[in-house]
Design a protein around this motif. Structure first.
Motif, mmCIF file in Angstrom:
data_model
loop_
_atom_site.group_PDB
_atom_site.id
_atom_site.type_symbol
_atom_site.label_atom_id
_atom_site.label_comp_id
_atom_site.label_asym_id
_atom_site.label_seq_id
_atom_site.Cartn_x
_atom_site.Cartn_y
_atom_site.Cartn_z
ATOM 1 N N ALA A 35 26.040 2.908 34.049
ATOM 2 C CA ALA A 35 26.084 4.194 33.953
ATOM 3 C C ALA A 35 27.068 4.395 35.157
ATOM 4 N N GLN A 36 27.592 4.133 36.138
ATOM 5 C CA GLN A 36 29.033 4.444 37.129
ATOM 6 C C GLN A 36 29.875 3.338 37.140
ATOM 7 N N LEU A 37 29.990 2.230 36.169
ATOM 8 C CA LEU A 37 30.926 1.142 36.491
ATOM 9 C C LEU A 37 30.996 1.224 34.812
ATOM 10 N N VAL A 38 32.862 1.344 34.593
ATOM 11 C CA VAL A 38 32.960 0.330 32.908
ATOM 12 C C VAL A 38 33.771 -0.782 33.838
ATOM 13 N N THR A 39 33.609 -2.264 32.942
ATOM 14 C CA THR A 39 34.406 -2.875 33.336
ATOM 15 C C THR A 39 35.214 -3.808 32.267
ATOM 16 N N LEU A 40 36.575 -3.900 32.612
ATOM 17 C CA LEU A 40 37.210 -4.762 30.502
ATOM 18 C C LEU A 40 38.066 -6.044 31.697
ATOM 19 N N GLU A 41 37.566 -7.005 30.778
ATOM 20 C CA GLU A 41 37.333 -8.733 31.260
ATOM 21 C C GLU A 41 38.513 -9.364 30.247
ATOM 22 N N LEU A 42 39.533 -9.883 30.694
ATOM 23 C CA LEU A 42 40.659 -10.569 29.852
ATOM 24 C C LEU A 42 40.822 -11.611 30.298
ATOM 25 N N ARG A 43 41.220 -12.184 29.643
ATOM 26 C CA ARG A 43 41.553 -14.052 29.978
ATOM 27 C C ARG A 43 42.709 -14.577 28.953
ATOM 28 N N ASP A 44 43.238 -15.330 28.962
ATOM 29 C CA ASP A 44 44.430 -15.731 28.656
ATOM 30 C C ASP A 44 44.743 -17.265 28.719
ATOM 31 N N GLU A 45 45.696 -17.702 27.708
ATOM 32 C CA GLU A 45 46.816 -19.444 28.180
ATOM 33 C C GLU A 45 47.050 -19.387 29.948
ATOM 34 N N ASP A 46 47.829 -18.253 30.861
ATOM 35 C CA ASP A 46 48.567 -18.198 31.404
ATOM 36 C C ASP A 46 47.474 -18.090 32.564
ATOM 37 N N VAL A 47 46.048 -16.798 32.086
ATOM 38 C CA VAL A 47 45.410 -16.317 32.816
ATOM 39 C C VAL A 47 44.232 -16.379 33.578
ATOM 40 N N THR A 48 43.454 -16.826 34.235
ATOM 41 C CA THR A 48 42.217 -16.956 34.198
ATOM 42 C C THR A 48 40.546 -16.232 34.010
ATOM 43 N N LEU A 49 41.077 -14.946 34.593
ATOM 44 C CA LEU A 49 40.087 -13.913 34.793
ATOM 45 C C LEU A 49 41.296 -12.526 34.934
ATOM 46 N N LEU A 50 41.352 -11.752 34.193
ATOM 47 C CA LEU A 50 41.916 -10.463 35.169
ATOM 48 C C LEU A 50 41.295 -8.902 34.435
ATOM 49 N N TRP A 62 46.933 4.281 26.814
ATOM 50 C CA TRP A 62 45.810 5.805 26.521
ATOM 51 C C TRP A 62 44.525 4.837 26.572
ATOM 52 N N VAL A 63 43.914 5.352 27.092
ATOM 53 C CA VAL A 63 42.854 5.255 28.141
ATOM 54 C C VAL A 63 41.747 6.023 28.107
ATOM 55 N N GLN A 64 40.682 5.686 27.867
ATOM 56 C CA GLN A 64 39.152 6.976 28.291
ATOM 57 C C GLN A 64 38.112 5.940 28.266
ATOM 58 N N ALA A 65 37.271 6.318 29.792
ATOM 59 C CA ALA A 65 36.172 5.573 30.022
ATOM 60 C C ALA A 65 35.275 6.698 30.279
ATOM 61 N N PHE A 66 33.601 5.863 30.139
ATOM 62 C CA PHE A 66 32.670 6.733 29.514
ATOM 63 C C PHE A 66 32.490 7.366 28.915
ATOM 64 N N CYS A 110 32.147 2.658 26.172
ATOM 65 C CA CYS A 110 32.187 3.072 27.092
ATOM 66 C C CYS A 110 33.533 3.005 27.217
ATOM 67 N N LEU A 111 34.612 1.977 27.103
ATOM 68 C CA LEU A 111 35.798 2.140 27.264
ATOM 69 C C LEU A 111 37.087 1.820 25.574
ATOM 70 N N LEU A 112 37.977 2.494 26.202
ATOM 71 C CA LEU A 112 38.481 2.810 24.367
ATOM 72 C C LEU A 112 40.064 2.397 25.637
ATOM 73 N N ALA A 113 40.825 1.978 25.088
ATOM 74 C CA ALA A 113 42.518 1.553 25.407
ATOM 75 C C ALA A 113 43.136 1.287 24.518
ATOM 76 N N THR A 114 44.646 1.239 24.800
ATOM 77 C CA THR A 114 45.180 1.075 23.979
ATOM 78 C C THR A 114 46.450 0.692 25.521
ATOM 79 N N MET A 115 46.979 -0.471 25.795
ATOM 80 C CA MET A 115 48.312 -0.186 26.527
ATOM 81 C C MET A 115 48.704 -1.752 26.140
ATOM 82 N N GLY A 116 50.326 -2.239 26.728
ATOM 83 C CA GLY A 116 50.747 -3.382 27.416
ATOM 84 C C GLY A 116 50.496 -4.134 28.616
#
Length: 392
Positions: A246-261, A333-337, A206-212
């Protein structure tokens, strides 16, 4: 008609509860006379909660509340949650124009459906409370909530005593006097590495993305100095999670500095477009006066493209979340749903890239014009040099 303080209670299996107070405001368009008529009415006292309301299913669907009244009118609230918050992710209203009691002299007898994402949200195990009027606009329908109390994913049969108040109820912030020392930005690091992210659900990707990704955070340190720090999201040290509905796509990221993005992508069914609608950040700043840093904005309309297509931008984009936080996105470059076969759909370029392409085109056109002018001048000069008497 009931008053605007009529209450409806909903407690299925002691997991979700909602108290709704308010009125529904709407208008319809007469196709024959080409005139617009406004109809305003309150939620009637005989409105009922349908058996189709549910507590949802784990990892498949969230709780939903379906309220019915009149001749086939229904108001549906669908809930979703993440690790820290829950929200009314979608409000849908179905109305029957053949109901002459509500829509007298309507030229159409159709059954209409409108829907929209909402900004109704609260912390887990807290009640959402909003005394002020809150309007949800859905195409040609406006739903107004007054004095609303909502709580989903309850741990007991009663509302929590702790509340999350809506933005409308919060007092206007008192302007902070300027800090004497000037902000001292930290050195800007190199551009972040570009990484590929994908989120999949029961129906596939439901989500495909490449980004910095790069975070810009402004805060006061322990010396009462205002500083700005820049953090790059390191793909090699980042854990990725997400969810699909159906109406919401969520991407969650966690790294050594960030608790939750967190990135929330929503969609507009009317315009058939997806967009980045919310960014949330939770992290710790050890040198800050308040080490716990949180920021969120659910009113974004960024990275937008037609559903089935993809959004691409080679230029750096700066997404302002709050005064203290902005997120820089590189080569996105991103596409959702609707993602077919884990491949990006047709590309819709960003405005920044289109503007950048105009510069070399304009320069090339100017150079071509200059060459043409020089060539014409040369031909005219050559012709004049052969005029008059010729040498024998």
């Amino acid at each position: 008609m009931c008053s605007s303080r009529e209450h409806l209670d909903f407690v299925p299996a002691a997991r979700a509860s909602l108290v709704h107070t308010g009125s529904v405001h709407m208008w319809s368009l007469s196709k024959q006379k080409k005139t617009r008529k406004n109809v305003t009415f309150d939620l009637p006292s005989d409105a009922v909660v349908l058996n189709s309301s549910s507590c949802g299913k784990d990892n498949a669907s969230g709780p939903s509340l379906v309220v019915a009244f009149g001749r086939g009118h229904t108001l549906t609230l669908t809930f979703a949650r993440n690790a820290t918050r829950y929200r009314v992710q979608l409000m849908r209203f179905v109305y029957n124009l053949s109901d002459a009691q509500i829509f007298p002299n309507a030229s159409s007898k159709e059954v209409k459906t409108v829907e929209s994402v909402t900004d109704i949200k609260a912390d887990i195990n807290k009640t959402y409370r909003c005394v002020s009027s809150d309007q949800i606009h859905m195409s040609n329908v406006t739903v107004t909530l007054h004095d609303a109390t909502i709580q989903a994913y309850l741990s007991s049969n009663s509302f929590s005593k702790e509340e999350t108040r809506c933005e409308q109820d919060r007092p206007s912030p008192t302007p902070t006097p300027p800090v004497t020392p000037h902000p001292s930005p930290s050195p800007t690091p190199e551009s972040p590495s570009v990484n590929k992210y994908n989120v999949s659900g029961t129906n596939g990707t439901c989500l495909l993305a490449t980004m910095g990704l790069q975070l810009n955070i402004t805060y006061e340190n322990r010396d009462n100095m205002t500083v700005t720090r820049v953090f790059n999201i390191n793909p090699n040290k980042t854990r990725v999670n997400g969810s699909c509905t159906a109406q919401l796509v969520t991407l969650e990221l966690r790294d050594e500095d960030v608790t939750l993005l967190v990135f929330h992508f929503g969609m507009n069914a009317t315009s058939s477009q997806f967009f980045l609608q919310e960014i949330q950040l939770d992290m710790t700043l050890p040198d800050a006066r308040d080490p716990t840093f949180k920021a969120a904005n659910s009113s974004l309309r960024a990275l937008q493209a037609t559903i089935g297509n993809s959004y691409r931008c080679n230029a750096e984009e700066r997404l302002r979340v709050t005064e203290a936080l902005s997120v820089n996105v590189f080569r996105v470059w991103v596409q959702a749903f609707q993602v077919e076969g884990d491949k990006f759909g047709s590309v819709e370029e960003c405005q920044l890239d289109e503007n950048n392409m105009m510069i070399p085109i304009a320069v090339g056109g100017a150079l071509a014009g200059l060459v043409l002018i020089v060539l014409i001048a040369y031909l005219i000069g050559r012709k004049r040099s052969h005029a008059g008497y010729q040498t024998i």
